[in-house]
Design an enzyme around this catalytic site. Sequence first.
Site, PDB file in Angstrom:
ATOM      1  N   CYS A 398      60.041  17.319  51.885  1.00  0.00           N
ATOM      2  CA  CYS A 398      59.762  16.020  52.543  1.00  0.00           C
ATOM      3  C   CYS A 398      59.736  14.869  51.530  1.00  0.00           C
ATOM      4  CB  CYS A 398      58.412  16.042  53.229  1.00  0.00           C
ATOM      5  SG  CYS A 398      58.147  17.340  54.418  1.00  0.00           S
TER       6      CYS A 398
HETATM    7  N1  LIG Z   1      60.222  16.051  56.324  1.00  0.00           N
HETATM    8  C1  LIG Z   1      58.918  16.061  56.601  1.00  0.00           C
HETATM    9  O1  LIG Z   1      58.434  16.992  57.238  1.00  0.00           O
HETATM   10  N2  LIG Z   1      58.207  14.999  56.246  1.00  0.00           N
HETATM   11  C2  LIG Z   1      56.788  14.908  56.358  1.00  0.00           C
HETATM   12  C3  LIG Z   1      56.361  13.624  56.942  1.00  0.00           C
HETATM   13  C4  LIG Z   1      54.858  13.500  57.047  1.00  0.00           C
HETATM   14  C5  LIG Z   1      54.407  12.184  57.624  1.00  0.00           C
HETATM   15  N3  LIG Z   1      52.985  12.120  57.609  1.00  0.00           N
HETATM   16  C6  LIG Z   1      54.905  12.003  59.038  1.00  0.00           C
HETATM   17  O2  LIG Z   1      54.182  12.398  59.961  1.00  0.00           O
HETATM   18  O3  LIG Z   1      55.975  11.447  59.249  1.00  0.00           O
END
Ligand SMILES: NC(=O)NCCC[C@H](N)C(=O)O
Length: 409
Positions: A398
């Site tokens: 991420c």
């Molecule tokens: N690729 C991913 O799974 N990204 C994580 C994003 C976490 C962020 N807190 C969200 O909810 O968008």
Amino acid sequence: MQSPIHVTSEIGKLKTVMLHRPGKEIENVYPDILHRMLVDDIPYLPIAQEEHDLFAQTLRDNGAEVLYLEDLLTDALADNGIKEEFLEKIIAESGYAAGAIHDGLKEYLLSFNTKDMVDKIIAGVRKDEIKTKHASLAELAEDRDYPFYMDPMPNAYFTRDQQACIGDGITINHMTFKARQRESLFTEYIINHNKRFADKGVEVWRNRYPEGRIEGGDELVLSDHVLAIGISQRTSAKAITELAESLFEKSNYDTVIAIHIPHNHAMMHLDTVFTMINYDQFTVHPAILRDGGHVDAYIMHPSSNGEISITHETNLKEILKKALDKPEIDLIPTGGGDPIIAPREQWNDGSNTLAIAPGVVVTYDRNYVSNDLLRKHGILVHEVRSSELSRGRGGPRCMSCPIVREDLK
Ligand SMILES: NC(=O)NCCC[C@H](N)C(=O)O
């Protein structure tokens, strides 16, 4: 012309990657807005930065060039006309297309040098930072107790999601929740105005304006012609269809595997439950598999009449064997599939591995059961510290947007 973007797999040696070092936006989160900001806790910023620097260093030590989103955007805004156009858009997307607050925000943001302005936009602008003249009743009276004119962007360090590099091109994403939607405007300006990318033949497979929602955590580049995409909380079937149409028309991609996953916060993207880590090895969170390793997947191909053909298939191993032309596939369960360890480690991104070469991954140290199991399956694991970064609910995949990977041999 050789595109500055080149990603034909999830696992080819990582050459160039885009990150964002967490900044003041993290300290502009407070309990009342946690849920809306899509985070579950507030990371302690100095330690989060330290951990992030170690993550970046791990990537550099393994041969990757690390670019920072904030620097790429600053360079993209070097021309004053472009900078002003960008400011108009970001202020409008923050809720103020015109009026006293719009004017106050613009004047305030222009008082910074460009890099500090970019940092400020990501951090958020509090109401007490600017003085407005002639505010309207709505501006004066609505949300009186809310502290921000421009919300912080505490998820900006999850650079995976605003866009995704596929082949020699990119999707610039229409993100699902308001808390993140402005982030992909950064990508648009970087692609259109940063010298590294502008006029260099980058194909935009899908821009941020069509209605269908899509996020990079759902977009997995399995090979130079196969893409897997989550049908998830964050990515709609409509967006997947539009992307498939564009890829089938303009690129080498001839297979899109759309995989249905639970629509919830713990598993918001496909890469929170399923990642590719070697030619024939994947991590998978057991909660997405029904008895016998079944999922709901829709395999899309271009068909001769110009339509898209869709078949429904359920056996994940068989789907991957066929798509990747491999005799066997090794699915490595997060937390060893234990009913307590698996969900615990998945919650802290135990499935969210970043491959930096075939069979070489970066993971969070806290997921030691999953990490040991990866090693037992022959994977080289680089662990990074994760006590604060994980509070944002995202892991190494991420936190990284690969821009260039070596092609697989
Ligand atoms: N690729 C991913 O799974 N990204 C994580 C994003 C976490 C962020 N807190 C969200 O909810 O968008």
